[in-house]
Scaffold this motif. Structure first.
Motif, PDB file in Angstrom:
ATOM      1  N   LEU A 143      -7.877  -4.522 -11.860  1.00 39.49           N
ATOM      2  CA  LEU A 143      -6.589  -3.845 -11.916  1.00 39.49           C
ATOM      3  C   LEU A 143      -5.806  -4.113 -10.631  1.00 39.49           C
ATOM      4  O   LEU A 143      -4.605  -4.395 -10.653  1.00 39.49           O
ATOM      5  CB  LEU A 143      -6.800  -2.340 -12.097  1.00 39.49           C
ATOM      6  CG  LEU A 143      -5.548  -1.456 -11.980  1.00 39.49           C
ATOM      7  CD1 LEU A 143      -4.539  -1.814 -13.069  1.00 39.49           C
ATOM      8  CD2 LEU A 143      -5.929   0.016 -12.066  1.00 39.49           C
ATOM      9  N   SER A 144      -6.500  -4.025  -9.509  1.00 38.02           N
ATOM     10  CA  SER A 144      -5.872  -4.259  -8.216  1.00 38.02           C
ATOM     11  C   SER A 144      -5.319  -5.680  -8.113  1.00 38.02           C
ATOM     12  O   SER A 144      -4.217  -5.899  -7.610  1.00 38.02           O
ATOM     13  CB  SER A 144      -6.884  -4.021  -7.088  1.00 38.02           C
ATOM     14  OG  SER A 144      -7.346  -2.695  -7.100  1.00 38.02           O
ATOM     15  N   LEU A 145      -6.109  -6.644  -8.587  1.00 35.72           N
ATOM     16  CA  LEU A 145      -5.673  -8.046  -8.544  1.00 35.72           C
ATOM     17  C   LEU A 145      -4.457  -8.272  -9.427  1.00 35.72           C
ATOM     18  O   LEU A 145      -3.535  -9.012  -9.065  1.00 35.72           O
ATOM     19  CB  LEU A 145      -6.825  -8.954  -8.978  1.00 35.72           C
ATOM     20  CG  LEU A 145      -7.923  -9.189  -7.938  1.00 35.72           C
ATOM     21  CD1 LEU A 145      -9.178  -9.743  -8.604  1.00 35.72           C
ATOM     22  CD2 LEU A 145      -7.437 -10.144  -6.858  1.00 35.72           C
ATOM     23  N   GLY A 146      -4.457  -7.619 -10.596  1.00 33.36           N
ATOM     24  CA  GLY A 146      -3.308  -7.745 -11.484  1.00 33.36           C
ATOM     25  C   GLY A 146      -2.042  -7.202 -10.827  1.00 33.36           C
ATOM     26  O   GLY A 146      -0.972  -7.812 -10.898  1.00 33.36           O
ATOM     27  N   LEU A 147      -2.182  -6.037 -10.186  1.00 35.45           N
ATOM     28  CA  LEU A 147      -1.048  -5.445  -9.486  1.00 35.45           C
ATOM     29  C   LEU A 147      -0.620  -6.319  -8.305  1.00 35.45           C
ATOM     30  O   LEU A 147       0.562  -6.506  -8.042  1.00 35.45           O
ATOM     31  CB  LEU A 147      -1.418  -4.042  -8.996  1.00 35.45           C
ATOM     32  CG  LEU A 147      -1.564  -2.975 -10.087  1.00 35.45           C
ATOM     33  CD1 LEU A 147      -2.166  -1.708  -9.496  1.00 35.45           C
ATOM     34  CD2 LEU A 147      -0.221  -2.662 -10.721  1.00 35.45           C
ATOM     35  N   ILE A 192       3.096  -1.942  -1.852  1.00 32.79           N
ATOM     36  CA  ILE A 192       2.773  -1.019  -2.936  1.00 32.79           C
ATOM     37  C   ILE A 192       1.469  -1.436  -3.596  1.00 32.79           C
ATOM     38  O   ILE A 192       0.609  -0.609  -3.912  1.00 32.79           O
ATOM     39  CB  ILE A 192       3.907  -0.967  -3.977  1.00 32.79           C
ATOM     40  CG1 ILE A 192       5.203  -0.477  -3.312  1.00 32.79           C
ATOM     41  CG2 ILE A 192       3.533  -0.063  -5.145  1.00 32.79           C
ATOM     42  CD1 ILE A 192       6.404  -0.505  -4.234  1.00 32.79           C
ATOM     43  N   GLY A 193       1.318  -2.755  -3.794  1.00 31.89           N
ATOM     44  CA  GLY A 193       0.073  -3.262  -4.369  1.00 31.89           C
ATOM     45  C   GLY A 193      -1.118  -2.932  -3.494  1.00 31.89           C
ATOM     46  O   GLY A 193      -2.185  -2.548  -3.987  1.00 31.89           O
ATOM     47  N   ALA A 194      -0.954  -3.053  -2.160  1.00 29.87           N
ATOM     48  CA  ALA A 194      -2.050  -2.758  -1.242  1.00 29.87           C
ATOM     49  C   ALA A 194      -2.440  -1.287  -1.308  1.00 29.87           C
ATOM     50  O   ALA A 194      -3.623  -0.938  -1.260  1.00 29.87           O
ATOM     51  CB  ALA A 194      -1.649  -3.138   0.183  1.00 29.87           C
ATOM     52  N   VAL A 195      -1.446  -0.388  -1.424  1.00 30.84           N
ATOM     53  CA  VAL A 195      -1.729   1.051  -1.504  1.00 30.84           C
ATOM     54  C   VAL A 195      -2.470   1.381  -2.796  1.00 30.84           C
ATOM     55  O   VAL A 195      -3.468   2.101  -2.798  1.00 30.84           O
ATOM     56  CB  VAL A 195      -0.418   1.867  -1.416  1.00 30.84           C
ATOM     57  CG1 VAL A 195      -0.678   3.337  -1.728  1.00 30.84           C
ATOM     58  CG2 VAL A 195       0.192   1.732  -0.026  1.00 30.84           C
ATOM     59  N   ILE A 196      -1.979   0.847  -3.913  1.00 30.22           N
ATOM     60  CA  ILE A 196      -2.629   1.112  -5.203  1.00 30.22           C
ATOM     61  C   ILE A 196      -4.050   0.558  -5.214  1.00 30.22           C
ATOM     62  O   ILE A 196      -4.984   1.201  -5.715  1.00 30.22           O
ATOM     63  CB  ILE A 196      -1.797   0.522  -6.361  1.00 30.22           C
ATOM     64  CG1 ILE A 196      -0.444   1.222  -6.441  1.00 30.22           C
ATOM     65  CG2 ILE A 196      -2.546   0.653  -7.687  1.00 30.22           C
ATOM     66  CD1 ILE A 196       0.498   0.649  -7.471  1.00 30.22           C
ATOM     67  N   ASN A 197      -4.218  -0.654  -4.650  1.00 21.87           N
ATOM     68  CA  ASN A 197      -5.558  -1.238  -4.564  1.00 21.87           C
ATOM     69  C   ASN A 197      -6.508  -0.288  -3.845  1.00 21.87           C
ATOM     70  O   ASN A 197      -7.652  -0.062  -4.275  1.00 21.87           O
ATOM     71  CB  ASN A 197      -5.514  -2.559  -3.782  1.00 21.87           C
ATOM     72  CG  ASN A 197      -4.761  -3.638  -4.518  1.00 21.87           C
ATOM     73  OD1 ASN A 197      -4.409  -3.478  -5.677  1.00 21.87           O
ATOM     74  ND2 ASN A 197      -4.514  -4.732  -3.841  1.00 21.87           N
ATOM     75  N   SER A 198      -6.059   0.264  -2.741  1.00 24.07           N
ATOM     76  CA  SER A 198      -6.906   1.134  -1.926  1.00 24.07           C
ATOM     77  C   SER A 198      -7.253   2.413  -2.685  1.00 24.07           C
ATOM     78  O   SER A 198      -8.398   2.880  -2.643  1.00 24.07           O
ATOM     79  CB  SER A 198      -6.194   1.475  -0.607  1.00 24.07           C
ATOM     80  OG  SER A 198      -5.957   0.307   0.148  1.00 24.07           O
ATOM     81  N   GLU A 245      -2.642  -9.907   0.056  1.00 25.76           N
ATOM     82  CA  GLU A 245      -3.656 -10.914  -0.242  1.00 25.76           C
ATOM     83  C   GLU A 245      -4.914 -10.688   0.596  1.00 25.76           C
ATOM     84  O   GLU A 245      -6.034 -10.874   0.125  1.00 25.76           O
ATOM     85  CB  GLU A 245      -3.087 -12.305   0.007  1.00 25.76           C
ATOM     86  CG  GLU A 245      -3.912 -13.421  -0.610  1.00 25.76           C
ATOM     87  CD  GLU A 245      -3.240 -14.769  -0.456  1.00 25.76           C
ATOM     88  OE1 GLU A 245      -3.750 -15.745  -1.019  1.00 25.76           O
ATOM     89  OE2 GLU A 245      -2.211 -14.845   0.237  1.00 25.76           O
ATOM     90  N   ARG A 246      -4.738 -10.257   1.847  1.00 29.94           N
ATOM     91  CA  ARG A 246      -5.902 -10.020   2.705  1.00 29.94           C
ATOM     92  C   ARG A 246      -6.717  -8.830   2.215  1.00 29.94           C
ATOM     93  O   ARG A 246      -7.948  -8.834   2.282  1.00 29.94           O
ATOM     94  CB  ARG A 246      -5.442  -9.792   4.155  1.00 29.94           C
ATOM     95  CG  ARG A 246      -4.883 -11.024   4.824  1.00 29.94           C
ATOM     96  CD  ARG A 246      -4.828 -10.874   6.328  1.00 29.94           C
ATOM     97  NE  ARG A 246      -3.983  -9.775   6.745  1.00 29.94           N
ATOM     98  CZ  ARG A 246      -2.682  -9.870   7.000  1.00 29.94           C
ATOM     99  NH1 ARG A 246      -2.069 -11.043   6.847  1.00 29.94           N
ATOM    100  NH2 ARG A 246      -1.989  -8.830   7.398  1.00 29.94           N
ATOM    101  N   VAL A 247      -6.032  -7.777   1.723  1.00 31.50           N
ATOM    102  CA  VAL A 247      -6.735  -6.612   1.179  1.00 31.50           C
ATOM    103  C   VAL A 247      -7.558  -7.017  -0.035  1.00 31.50           C
ATOM    104  O   VAL A 247      -8.719  -6.644  -0.184  1.00 31.50           O
ATOM    105  CB  VAL A 247      -5.740  -5.486   0.813  1.00 31.50           C
ATOM    106  CG1 VAL A 247      -6.428  -4.411  -0.015  1.00 31.50           C
ATOM    107  CG2 VAL A 247      -5.176  -4.862   2.078  1.00 31.50           C
ATOM    108  N   VAL A 248      -6.945  -7.814  -0.929  1.00 29.63           N
ATOM    109  CA  VAL A 248      -7.655  -8.278  -2.120  1.00 29.63           C
ATOM    110  C   VAL A 248      -8.851  -9.148  -1.717  1.00 29.63           C
ATOM    111  O   VAL A 248      -9.944  -9.027  -2.276  1.00 29.63           O
ATOM    112  CB  VAL A 248      -6.699  -9.062  -3.043  1.00 29.63           C
ATOM    113  CG1 VAL A 248      -7.479  -9.743  -4.157  1.00 29.63           C
ATOM    114  CG2 VAL A 248      -5.659  -8.138  -3.634  1.00 29.63           C
TER     115      VAL A 248
END
Length: 298
Positions: free
Chosen positions: A58-62, A88-94, A149-152
């Motif tokens: 899900l995180s990668l998709g976002l 926003i993607g980094a926050v949702i991923n976390s 990208e670094r978070v992912v």
């Protein structure tokens, strides 16, 4: 007033998007294999990692979506463009990883008290497959430029480490009757993930709150600017980052004596070169004369 737009640190965003896209499909495909394998091996470590990987998918998709959105240029609604949308993607991923890790802990802790037998051989084979698939995804993202990208990439690296742990643990359980290793591995993986997630959340929030980038020393920068000819004072100096890599600066420069327009242009060029060396891509510079009252109240 001068507006500086330096592109010395630009990179191929389309490559970033492609890397995340490949990592997304790799991760999603393997998650399905993992869910089936975890069920048949009765391994909470594998099932927990499957939930983790589902969250990562899900995180990668976002991340894929927001990285594409971040490429859009400025418009009348967003004068800086959409660079900050990648945060926003980094926050949702976390957030997804925090929820997934809490679920892992809730499933693993009871098994510490009442361990259940697992299929060690199946776990071992799945672990080898997990290291290969997640390792391939990490290689795609290892040189990521954006914080998104670094978070992912960090998430996927954690998956590789988790699978290495499962690989070792399954080998031990194959030779010794120690089913408690399975939930212990789950707890260790979850704690490691939570530690890194909170570190990433802190970095992301710092950017969103317009904190000074970690790699920029504002006092050092101020001293270097004051060493330039005909500069008496630097004030109203502000530095922030749009997305963790594109840094923005505004400052007022008080001149010791008035200078002609062409001399101002030369001084601006010197200041811009100095700022470029300090990894600042966008600068707004205002010159003032000695004794002039600055209207800014910041």
């Amino acid at each position: 007033m001068s507006h500086q737009h330096s592109h010395g640190h630009s990179h191929d965003h389309s490559k970033d998007v492609k890397n995340i896209k490949v990592a997304f499909f790799l991760n999603l495909s393997f998650t399905l294999v993992e869910l089936i394998g975890g069920f048949f091996t009765n391994s909470v470590a594998i099932l927990s990692d499957a939930i983790h990987d589902l969250g990562d998918s899900l995180s990668l998709g976002l991340a894929w979506y927001f990285q594409k959105l971040a490429k859009k240029g400025k418009n009348r609604d967003y004068s800086y463009g959409y660079k900050r949308f990648s945060l926003i993607g980094a926050v949702i991923n976390s957030i997804v990883l925090v929820v997934g890790s809490i679920f892992i802990l809730s499933e693993a802790i009871p098994r510490i008290v009442s361990p259940e037998a697992t299929h060690a051989e199946g776990m071992f084979l799945l672990a080898i497959f997990g290291v290969i698939v997640n390792g391939a995804a990490v290689l795609r993202l290892r040189k990521g430029h954006s914080i998104n990208e670094r978070v992912v990439s960090l998430h996927l690296l954690e998956d590789v480490l988790g699978w290495v742990a499962i690989l070792v643990g399954s080998a031990v359980m194959y030779f010794f009757d120690l089913p408690i290793i399975d939930p212990i591995l789950s707890i260790l993986i979850a704690c490691f993930v939570l530690f890194n997630v909170f570190r990433n959340i802190r970095q992301t929030l710092r950017i969103m709150l317009q904190g000074i980038p970690d790699d920029i020393d504002i006092e050092h920068l101020n001293e270097k600017l004051l060493q330039l000819d005909n500069i008496e004072d630097i004030h109203d100096l502000h530095i922030w980052s749009m997305d963790g890599e594109y840094n923005v600066l505004t400052l007022h420069v008080t001149l010791k004596k008035p200078i002609a327009m062409h001399e101002q242009a030369e001084l601006k060029a010197v200041i811009r070169n100095l700022l470029h060396e300090e990894h600042i891509q966008h600068a707004t510079i205002e010159f003032e004369s000695t004794g002039e009252t600055c209207q800014c109240q910041c």
